[in-house]
Motif scaffolding. Structure first.
Motif, PDB file in Angstrom:
ATOM      1  N   SER A 277      18.616   1.114 -10.993  1.00 22.31           N
ATOM      2  CA  SER A 277      17.967   1.994 -10.363  1.00 22.31           C
ATOM      3  C   SER A 277      16.651   1.584 -10.875  1.00 22.31           C
ATOM      4  CB  SER A 277      18.229   3.336 -10.406  1.00 22.31           C
ATOM      5  OG  SER A 277      19.541   3.600  -9.965  1.00 22.31           O
ATOM      6  N   ILE A 278      16.134   1.506 -12.068  1.00 24.84           N
ATOM      7  CA  ILE A 278      15.125   1.158 -12.620  1.00 24.84           C
ATOM      8  C   ILE A 278      14.638  -0.132 -12.181  1.00 24.84           C
ATOM      9  CG2 ILE A 278      13.651   0.888 -14.523  1.00 24.84           C
ATOM     10  CD1 ILE A 278      15.412   3.071 -16.056  1.00 24.84           C
ATOM     11  N   ILE A 279      15.280  -1.121 -12.102  1.00 24.93           N
ATOM     12  CA  ILE A 279      14.890  -2.618 -11.697  1.00 24.93           C
ATOM     13  C   ILE A 279      14.500  -2.372 -10.141  1.00 24.93           C
ATOM     14  CG2 ILE A 279      16.003  -4.853 -11.036  1.00 24.93           C
ATOM     15  CD1 ILE A 279      17.521  -4.710 -13.729  1.00 24.93           C
ATOM     16  N   ILE A 280      15.355  -1.669  -9.487  1.00 27.03           N
ATOM     17  CA  ILE A 280      14.730  -1.642  -7.867  1.00 27.03           C
ATOM     18  C   ILE A 280      13.531  -1.036  -8.032  1.00 27.03           C
ATOM     19  CG2 ILE A 280      15.491  -0.345  -5.935  1.00 27.03           C
ATOM     20  CD1 ILE A 280      18.428  -0.948  -6.499  1.00 27.03           C
ATOM     21  N   LEU A 281      13.287  -0.002  -8.684  1.00 25.24           N
ATOM     22  CA  LEU A 281      12.009   0.662  -8.804  1.00 25.24           C
ATOM     23  C   LEU A 281      10.817  -0.227  -9.270  1.00 25.24           C
ATOM     24  CD1 LEU A 281      10.186   3.341  -8.612  1.00 25.24           C
ATOM     25  CD2 LEU A 281      10.813   3.826 -11.038  1.00 25.24           C
ATOM     26  N   CYS A 282      11.146  -1.019 -10.213  1.00 28.77           N
ATOM     27  CA  CYS A 282      10.153  -2.080 -10.371  1.00 28.77           C
ATOM     28  C   CYS A 282       9.922  -2.879  -9.316  1.00 28.77           C
ATOM     29  CB  CYS A 282      10.873  -3.009 -11.758  1.00 28.77           C
ATOM     30  SG  CYS A 282      11.008  -1.988 -13.457  1.00 28.77           S
ATOM     31  N   PHE A 283      11.169  -3.273  -8.728  1.00 30.93           N
ATOM     32  CA  PHE A 283      10.963  -4.180  -7.519  1.00 30.93           C
ATOM     33  C   PHE A 283      10.072  -3.554  -6.400  1.00 30.93           C
ATOM     34  CE2 PHE A 283      12.356  -4.943  -3.071  1.00 30.93           C
ATOM     35  CZ  PHE A 283      11.888  -6.090  -2.855  1.00 30.93           C
ATOM     36  N   LYS A 284      10.211  -2.406  -6.089  1.00 24.58           N
ATOM     37  CA  LYS A 284       9.031  -1.518  -5.127  1.00 24.58           C
ATOM     38  C   LYS A 284       7.835  -1.458  -5.552  1.00 24.58           C
ATOM     39  CE  LYS A 284      12.779  -0.345  -2.275  1.00 24.58           C
ATOM     40  NZ  LYS A 284      12.822  -0.942  -1.022  1.00 24.58           N
ATOM     41  N   LEU A 285       7.772  -1.267  -6.729  1.00 22.90           N
ATOM     42  CA  LEU A 285       6.196  -1.245  -7.097  1.00 22.90           C
ATOM     43  C   LEU A 285       5.628  -2.495  -7.304  1.00 22.90           C
ATOM     44  CD1 LEU A 285       6.919   1.315 -10.231  1.00 22.90           C
ATOM     45  CD2 LEU A 285       5.867   1.847  -8.066  1.00 22.90           C
ATOM     46  N   PHE A 286       6.364  -3.457  -7.809  1.00 19.31           N
ATOM     47  CA  PHE A 286       5.814  -4.908  -7.839  1.00 19.31           C
ATOM     48  C   PHE A 286       5.434  -5.369  -6.486  1.00 19.31           C
ATOM     49  CE2 PHE A 286       6.373  -9.459  -7.795  1.00 19.31           C
ATOM     50  CZ  PHE A 286       5.671  -9.747  -8.875  1.00 19.31           C
ATOM     51  N   SER A 287       6.281  -5.015  -5.488  1.00 19.88           N
ATOM     52  CA  SER A 287       5.976  -5.522  -4.028  1.00 19.88           C
ATOM     53  C   SER A 287       4.902  -4.857  -3.458  1.00 19.88           C
ATOM     54  CB  SER A 287       7.390  -4.988  -3.042  1.00 19.88           C
ATOM     55  OG  SER A 287       8.523  -5.882  -3.473  1.00 19.88           O
ATOM     56  N   ALA A 288       4.708  -3.303  -3.778  1.00 16.00           N
ATOM     57  CA  ALA A 288       3.549  -2.731  -3.329  1.00 16.00           C
ATOM     58  C   ALA A 288       2.330  -3.235  -3.957  1.00 16.00           C
ATOM     59  CB  ALA A 288       3.832  -1.205  -3.405  1.00 16.00           C
ATOM     60  N   ARG A 289       2.367  -3.314  -5.136  1.00 20.40           N
ATOM     61  CA  ARG A 289       1.090  -3.846  -5.693  1.00 20.40           C
ATOM     62  C   ARG A 289       0.699  -5.317  -5.163  1.00 20.40           C
ATOM     63  NH1 ARG A 289      -3.772  -2.542  -7.067  1.00 20.40           N
ATOM     64  NH2 ARG A 289      -4.769  -3.865  -8.595  1.00 20.40           N
ATOM     65  N   CYS A 290       1.476  -6.315  -4.994  1.00 18.67           N
ATOM     66  CA  CYS A 290       1.482  -7.325  -4.556  1.00 18.67           C
ATOM     67  C   CYS A 290       0.639  -7.417  -3.166  1.00 18.67           C
ATOM     68  CB  CYS A 290       2.655  -8.404  -4.594  1.00 18.67           C
ATOM     69  SG  CYS A 290       3.174  -8.928  -6.344  1.00 18.67           S
ATOM     70  N   GLU A 291       1.479  -6.598  -2.178  1.00 17.43           N
ATOM     71  CA  GLU A 291       0.783  -6.321  -1.098  1.00 17.43           C
ATOM     72  C   GLU A 291      -0.543  -5.864  -0.945  1.00 17.43           C
ATOM     73  OE1 GLU A 291       1.806  -4.265   3.253  1.00 17.43           O
ATOM     74  OE2 GLU A 291       3.268  -3.799   1.441  1.00 17.43           O
TER      75      GLU A 291
END
Length: 298
Positions: A277-291
């Motif tokens: 769950s934390i890794i998926i949260l990291c993915f969401k935050l990483f994607s949002a920041r990259c966008e």
């Protein structure tokens, strides 16, 4: 009849184009994944694995030197065994492994995005595939590299000591009868206990490396990306201390095989779910920041 065949022909053409686009997208993603894996499992990966082995040795260096060619370690009531050194370093928390393990887990790949950002290669790689493929590949490879770095480092440490020390001793098993997963010490010569410990080590490394990759999207500096997992670990430790949480609710202790929730088997399932769950949260935050960085340039 000719008119009725026209829609079918168009539909088949659309299906063919969608299928071709889907296959091309998969090929590009696979190519990007292989490229990142080659970068992740390079010299820095070998250096990080060697660093973990060295840190585990330094945590009990004086005792470790005393065990070499010492006949007293094979006595009936001897407590010196592989479990003694591994538990002191990983579970109990040695000085070197406690502070350096999180940094070494992030070393192979967590700074990859920061390096690509500084080299202005992020836009090019995203245009080759897509933002989602790019971000998911970064987090996936980062988690795998971090997990295998810690897991392989711990495994090499165990194998090196097992060449002249027993995995467990009867006296050490009695001393650790109250620790989590102690029931596995009496099965198969203690091998199941080390398997569980290595699995928790993999989850620990995957978590730290993913956090480092996520932080790099907000602060694209390689040094910050590598060191941020240590700050994250200290945050977990201090939160547990300040809030006086029991060991069953402290993620840092559970990943160190010092805490259980409900039962040993339930703990493994729960901690796996929490880390994912934390890794998926990291993915969401990483994607949002990259966008946002691609859209606004900052």
């Amino acid at each position: 009849p000719e008119k009725s065949d026209f829609p079918v022909t168009v539909l088949d053409s659309m299906r063919s184009r969608v299928r071709s686009f889907y296959m091309e997208d998969k090929l590009v993603q696979g190519s990007m994944l292989r490229s990142d894996i080659r970068q992740g499992f390079g010299i820095s990966f070998l250096f990080a694995v060697a660093g973990i082995v060295i840190c585990l040795c330094f945590d009990s260096w004086e005792t470790l030197k005393a065990t070499i060619n010492n006949p007293l370690i094979y006595g009936e009531y001897a407590t010196i065994c592989v479990l003694y050194f591994y538990f002191n370093a990983i579970s109990f928390g040695g000085v070197f492994s406690h502070y350096m393990l999180s940094i070494l887990a992030a070393l192979p790949f967590a700074a990859n995005y920061s390096i690509e950002q500084q080299n202005c290669a992020v836009v090019y790689r995203i245009l080759r595939s897509s933002k989602r493929n790019y971000c998911s590949t970064k987090i996936l490879v980062s988690a795998i590299c971090g997990g295998l770095t810690v897991c392989i480092g711990c495994l090499l440490f165990i194998l090196a000591l097992s060449t002249y020390l027993p995995l467990i001793s009867s006296q050490k098993v009695l001393e650790l009868s109250a620790v989590p997963y102690a029931c596995t010490l009496s099965i198969g010569g203690g091998v199941p206990y080390f398997v569980i410990s290595l699995y928790l080590a993999f989850l620990r490394g995957a978590l730290y490396s993913s956090v480092g990759m996520c932080v790099s999207a907000f602060l694209p500096n390689p040094y910050i990306a590598v060191c941020s997992p240590m700050i994250f670990e200290l945050f977990l430790v201090e939160c547990g201390r300040l809030l006086r949480l029991p060991a069953a609710l402290r993620l840092d202790l559970i990943l160190s095989a010092r805490g259980t929730l409900f039962s040993d088997s339930a703990t493994l399932v729960i901690v796996t779910g929490v880390v994912l769950s934390i890794i998926i949260l990291c993915f969401k935050l990483f994607s949002a920041r990259c966008e946002r960085r691609l859209t606004y340039g900052a």
